[in-house]
Design a protein around this motif. Structure first.
Motif, PDB file in Angstrom:
ATOM      1  N   ARG A 106       0.829  -1.210   0.000  1.00 17.28           N
ATOM      2  CA  ARG A 106       0.000   0.000   0.000  1.00 17.28           C
ATOM      3  C   ARG A 106       0.865   1.262   0.000  1.00 17.28           C
ATOM      4  NH1 ARG A 106      -4.546  -1.935   4.454  1.00 17.28           N
ATOM      5  NH2 ARG A 106      -6.019  -2.857   2.948  1.00 17.28           N
ATOM      6  N   ARG A 107       1.905   1.239   0.794  1.00 17.12           N
ATOM      7  CA  ARG A 107       2.747   2.428   0.910  1.00 17.12           C
ATOM      8  C   ARG A 107       3.398   2.788  -0.420  1.00 17.12           C
ATOM      9  NH1 ARG A 107       4.769   5.952   4.241  1.00 17.12           N
ATOM     10  NH2 ARG A 107       6.904   6.733   4.024  1.00 17.12           N
ATOM     11  N   VAL A 108       4.011   1.808  -1.086  1.00 19.56           N
ATOM     12  CA  VAL A 108       4.682   2.121  -2.342  1.00 19.56           C
ATOM     13  C   VAL A 108       3.660   2.478  -3.425  1.00 19.56           C
ATOM     14  CG1 VAL A 108       4.791  -0.200  -3.392  1.00 19.56           C
ATOM     15  CG2 VAL A 108       6.628   1.447  -3.805  1.00 19.56           C
ATOM     16  N   GLY A 109       2.487   1.875  -3.364  1.00 23.11           N
ATOM     17  CA  GLY A 109       1.440   2.205  -4.329  1.00 23.11           C
ATOM     18  C   GLY A 109       0.983   3.644  -4.205  1.00 23.11           C
ATOM     19  N   TRP A 110       0.762   4.095  -2.970  1.00 22.89           N
ATOM     20  CA  TRP A 110       0.322   5.475  -2.778  1.00 22.89           C
ATOM     21  C   TRP A 110       1.430   6.474  -3.061  1.00 22.89           C
ATOM     22  CZ3 TRP A 110      -4.344   6.095  -3.557  1.00 22.89           C
ATOM     23  CH2 TRP A 110      -5.327   5.251  -3.034  1.00 22.89           C
ATOM     24  N   GLN A 111       2.674   6.070  -2.802  1.00 22.70           N
ATOM     25  CA  GLN A 111       3.795   6.945  -3.156  1.00 22.70           C
ATOM     26  C   GLN A 111       3.846   7.161  -4.666  1.00 22.70           C
ATOM     27  OE1 GLN A 111       6.998   4.722  -1.324  1.00 22.70           O
ATOM     28  NE2 GLN A 111       7.114   6.117   0.420  1.00 22.70           N
ATOM     29  N   LEU A 112       3.666   6.074  -5.427  1.00 18.34           N
ATOM     30  CA  LEU A 112       3.661   6.187  -6.886  1.00 18.34           C
ATOM     31  C   LEU A 112       2.501   7.044  -7.364  1.00 18.34           C
ATOM     32  CD1 LEU A 112       4.692   5.400  -9.690  1.00 18.34           C
ATOM     33  CD2 LEU A 112       3.292   3.322  -9.523  1.00 18.34           C
ATOM     34  N   TYR A 113       1.320   6.817  -6.820  1.00 18.98           N
ATOM     35  CA  TYR A 113       0.153   7.575  -7.258  1.00 18.98           C
ATOM     36  C   TYR A 113       0.286   9.063  -6.922  1.00 18.98           C
ATOM     37  CZ  TYR A 113      -2.543   3.440  -8.559  1.00 18.98           C
ATOM     38  OH  TYR A 113      -3.004   2.306  -9.185  1.00 18.98           O
ATOM     39  N   GLU A 114       0.890   9.362  -5.779  1.00 17.03           N
ATOM     40  CA  GLU A 114       1.092  10.770  -5.416  1.00 17.03           C
ATOM     41  C   GLU A 114       2.009  11.458  -6.417  1.00 17.03           C
ATOM     42  OE1 GLU A 114       2.535  13.513  -1.619  1.00 17.03           O
ATOM     43  OE2 GLU A 114       2.546  11.319  -1.470  1.00 17.03           O
ATOM     44  N   LEU A 115       3.066  10.766  -6.807  1.00 21.22           N
ATOM     45  CA  LEU A 115       4.012  11.342  -7.770  1.00 21.22           C
ATOM     46  C   LEU A 115       3.372  11.546  -9.139  1.00 21.22           C
ATOM     47  CD1 LEU A 115       7.234   9.309  -6.904  1.00 21.22           C
ATOM     48  CD2 LEU A 115       6.949  11.785  -6.652  1.00 21.22           C
ATOM     49  N   THR A 116       2.489  10.641  -9.530  1.00 20.16           N
ATOM     50  CA  THR A 116       1.902  10.695 -10.870  1.00 20.16           C
ATOM     51  C   THR A 116       0.547  11.387 -10.900  1.00 20.16           C
ATOM     52  OG1 THR A 116       1.020   8.445 -10.536  1.00 20.16           O
ATOM     53  CG2 THR A 116       3.141   8.648 -11.659  1.00 20.16           C
ATOM     54  N   GLY A 117       0.124  11.940  -9.772  1.00 19.77           N
ATOM     55  CA  GLY A 117      -1.105  12.714  -9.740  1.00 19.77           C
ATOM     56  C   GLY A 117      -2.378  11.902  -9.750  1.00 19.77           C
ATOM     57  N   VAL A 118      -2.313  10.665  -9.296  1.00 18.42           N
ATOM     58  CA  VAL A 118      -3.509   9.821  -9.227  1.00 18.42           C
ATOM     59  C   VAL A 118      -4.117   9.970  -7.840  1.00 18.42           C
ATOM     60  CG1 VAL A 118      -4.429   7.477  -9.364  1.00 18.42           C
ATOM     61  CG2 VAL A 118      -2.559   8.187 -10.892  1.00 18.42           C
ATOM     62  N   ALA A 119      -5.321  10.527  -7.773  1.00 24.58           N
ATOM     63  CA  ALA A 119      -5.979  10.743  -6.484  1.00 24.58           C
ATOM     64  C   ALA A 119      -6.601   9.440  -5.982  1.00 24.58           C
ATOM     65  CB  ALA A 119      -7.059  11.813  -6.623  1.00 24.58           C
ATOM     66  N   ARG A 120      -6.686   9.333  -4.673  1.00 22.05           N
ATOM     67  CA  ARG A 120      -7.330   8.155  -4.077  1.00 22.05           C
ATOM     68  C   ARG A 120      -8.770   8.057  -4.561  1.00 22.05           C
ATOM     69  NH1 ARG A 120      -4.974   6.255   1.433  1.00 22.05           N
ATOM     70  NH2 ARG A 120      -2.910   7.213   1.443  1.00 22.05           N
ATOM     71  N   GLY A 121      -9.133   6.878  -5.010  1.00 20.81           N
ATOM     72  CA  GLY A 121     -10.485   6.655  -5.487  1.00 20.81           C
ATOM     73  C   GLY A 121     -10.692   6.950  -6.955  1.00 20.81           C
ATOM     74  N   ASP A 122      -9.699   7.518  -7.618  1.00 22.12           N
ATOM     75  CA  ASP A 122      -9.814   7.820  -9.052  1.00 22.12           C
ATOM     76  C   ASP A 122      -9.453   6.566  -9.849  1.00 22.12           C
ATOM     77  OD1 ASP A 122      -9.745   8.749 -11.648  1.00 22.12           O
ATOM     78  OD2 ASP A 122      -8.722  10.622 -11.152  1.00 22.12           O
ATOM     79  N   ARG A 123     -10.440   5.745 -10.089  1.00 20.09           N
ATOM     80  CA  ARG A 123     -10.198   4.451 -10.730  1.00 20.09           C
ATOM     81  C   ARG A 123      -9.754   4.605 -12.190  1.00 20.09           C
ATOM     82  NH1 ARG A 123     -14.962   0.392  -8.465  1.00 20.09           N
ATOM     83  NH2 ARG A 123     -14.414   0.591  -6.241  1.00 20.09           N
ATOM     84  N   GLU A 124     -10.279   5.608 -12.855  1.00 18.59           N
ATOM     85  CA  GLU A 124      -9.902   5.815 -14.256  1.00 18.59           C
ATOM     86  C   GLU A 124      -8.429   6.183 -14.377  1.00 18.59           C
ATOM     87  OE1 GLU A 124     -11.121   8.630 -18.074  1.00 18.59           O
ATOM     88  OE2 GLU A 124     -12.531   8.364 -16.404  1.00 18.59           O
ATOM     89  N   ALA A 125      -7.965   7.092 -13.516  1.00  9.22           N
ATOM     90  CA  ALA A 125      -6.552   7.479 -13.538  1.00  9.22           C
ATOM     91  C   ALA A 125      -5.669   6.305 -13.125  1.00  9.22           C
ATOM     92  CB  ALA A 125      -6.320   8.672 -12.613  1.00  9.22           C
ATOM     93  N   SER A 126      -6.135   5.531 -12.155  1.00  7.69           N
ATOM     94  CA  SER A 126      -5.387   4.346 -11.728  1.00  7.69           C
ATOM     95  C   SER A 126      -5.274   3.342 -12.867  1.00  7.69           C
ATOM     96  CB  SER A 126      -6.078   3.704 -10.527  1.00  7.69           C
ATOM     97  OG  SER A 126      -5.428   2.509 -10.152  1.00  7.69           O
ATOM     98  N   LEU A 127      -6.356   3.160 -13.615  1.00  7.92           N
ATOM     99  CA  LEU A 127      -6.344   2.246 -14.758  1.00  7.92           C
ATOM    100  C   LEU A 127      -5.345   2.712 -15.805  1.00  7.92           C
ATOM    101  CD1 LEU A 127      -7.860  -0.262 -16.022  1.00  7.92           C
ATOM    102  CD2 LEU A 127      -9.237   1.443 -17.261  1.00  7.92           C
ATOM    103  N   ARG A 128      -5.284   4.024 -16.045  1.00 12.39           N
ATOM    104  CA  ARG A 128      -4.343   4.566 -17.024  1.00 12.39           C
ATOM    105  C   ARG A 128      -2.902   4.337 -16.570  1.00 12.39           C
ATOM    106  NH1 ARG A 128      -7.861   9.052 -17.145  1.00 12.39           N
ATOM    107  NH2 ARG A 128      -6.378  10.242 -15.903  1.00 12.39           N
ATOM    108  N   GLN A 129      -2.648   4.594 -15.290  1.00  6.84           N
ATOM    109  CA  GLN A 129      -1.286   4.419 -14.795  1.00  6.84           C
ATOM    110  C   GLN A 129      -0.854   2.956 -14.887  1.00  6.84           C
ATOM    111  OE1 GLN A 129       1.030   6.618 -13.991  1.00  6.84           O
ATOM    112  NE2 GLN A 129       2.489   4.983 -13.501  1.00  6.84           N
ATOM    113  N   ARG A 130      -1.723   2.033 -14.491  1.00  6.10           N
ATOM    114  CA  ARG A 130      -1.392   0.610 -14.597  1.00  6.10           C
ATOM    115  C   ARG A 130      -1.227   0.207 -16.055  1.00  6.10           C
ATOM    116  NH1 ARG A 130      -5.785   0.024 -11.229  1.00  6.10           N
ATOM    117  NH2 ARG A 130      -6.877  -1.222 -12.819  1.00  6.10           N
ATOM    118  N   GLY A 131      -1.995   0.850 -16.919  1.00  9.07           N
ATOM    119  CA  GLY A 131      -1.942   0.517 -18.330  1.00  9.07           C
ATOM    120  C   GLY A 131      -0.618   0.851 -18.994  1.00  9.07           C
ATOM    121  N   ARG A 132       0.157   1.723 -18.377  1.00  9.44           N
ATOM    122  CA  ARG A 132       1.462   2.071 -18.949  1.00  9.44           C
ATOM    123  C   ARG A 132       2.409   0.871 -18.961  1.00  9.44           C
ATOM    124  NH1 ARG A 132       4.283   6.770 -16.460  1.00  9.44           N
ATOM    125  NH2 ARG A 132       5.344   6.794 -18.471  1.00  9.44           N
ATOM    126  N   ASN A 133       2.130  -0.105 -18.101  1.00  2.00           N
ATOM    127  CA  ASN A 133       2.905  -1.346 -18.145  1.00  2.00           C
ATOM    128  C   ASN A 133       2.887  -1.959 -19.543  1.00  2.00           C
ATOM    129  OD1 ASN A 133       4.009  -2.629 -15.496  1.00  2.00           O
ATOM    130  ND2 ASN A 133       2.076  -1.683 -14.868  1.00  2.00           N
TER     131      ASN A 133
END
Length: 236
Positions: A106-133
């Motif tokens: 959880r900690r490393v996940g939230w650190q990554l999301y904070e750096l990339t501007g993904v807000a908690r609960g923003d599933r669409e932004a989270s999907l985009r970030q994971r999609g970069r894989n």
């Protein structure tokens, strides 16, 4: 004098290795700058010096570049954004999460999301970030690793040493990597696009290239537990 020079040389060599190990990180943004095939072959040859039980060398590598990488990226990304998961062929993560592993994740996940501007609960932004894989984070070289299906857990341990050796060698050569378990989430697509036989399992992928210094995600430096937390010394 000779002994002093030898000692200095050993110290310098150790520091080179230390820098490569400490400098290795999961890079999630690469420059559009090609990597020479000869360098890739050299890195793989170095990685193949990793130990393996009875020298069976269980690793198989697929180097994907150019049009082949574009096709693979399109196919993987389409499946990801369409919400069409495939059944993984092995479990990478524990089936039941518990401390301290869940806390670290959880900690490393939230650190990554904070750096990339993904807000908690923003599933669409989270999907985009994971999609970069699935675009290998823009790297010019995508690597996909497979293993014969009938090999056992010891060979998977060997495979980890091979992958680590490859990543350390890449860092020493001025390149960066990102190991990607996510690629194994779509074994059918990988098998179809790369012509991998059914007797092989997809272990993971890896992005390889030159780090983009302007990518926000590349500011992430994941924490490590201190030695005292995971080590027991046994003596007299």
């Amino acid at each position: 004098m000779g002994g002093t020079s030898a000692a200095q040389g050993e110290t310098a060599g150790f520091e080179v290795v230390v820098r490569a190990i400490e400098g290795r990180m999961s890079v999630r943004g690469f420059l559009d700058r090609p990597v020479d095939r000869g360098i890739v072959e050299r890195l793989l040859a170095l990685a193949a010096r990793a130990p393996s039980g009875s020298n069976i060398q269980p690793w198989k590598a697929h180097v994907v570049t150019g049009a082949a990488l574009a096709r693979l990226t399109i196919a993987l990304s389409a499946a990801h954004f369409a919400g069409e998961p495939e059944a993984r062929e092995y479990e990478y993560y524990p089936l039941t999460w518990r401390a301290p592993y869940l806390d670290r994740r959880r900690r490393v996940g939230w650190q990554l999301y904070e750096l990339t501007g993904v807000a908690r609960g923003d599933r669409e932004a989270s999907l985009r970030q994971r999609g970069r894989n699935y675009s290998f984070f823009g790297a010019p070289v995508g690597l996909v690793f497979t293993i014969d299906r009938d090999l056992e857990q010891g060979s998977w341990i060997d495979y980890g040493m091979f992958l680590q050796t490859l990543m350390i060698a890449a860092r020493a050569a001025g390149l960066d990597t990102c190991p990607q378990a996510a690629i194994a989430s779509y074994p059918g697509i990988v098998r179809r696009e790369l012509g991998v036989g059914g007797d092989e399992m997809v272990v993971c992928g890896m992005a390889l290239g030159h780090r983009d210094p302007d990518e926000p995600a590349n500011a992430l430096r994941s924490e490590r537990a201190p030695v005292a937390e995971f080590t027991t010394f046994h003596g007299e």
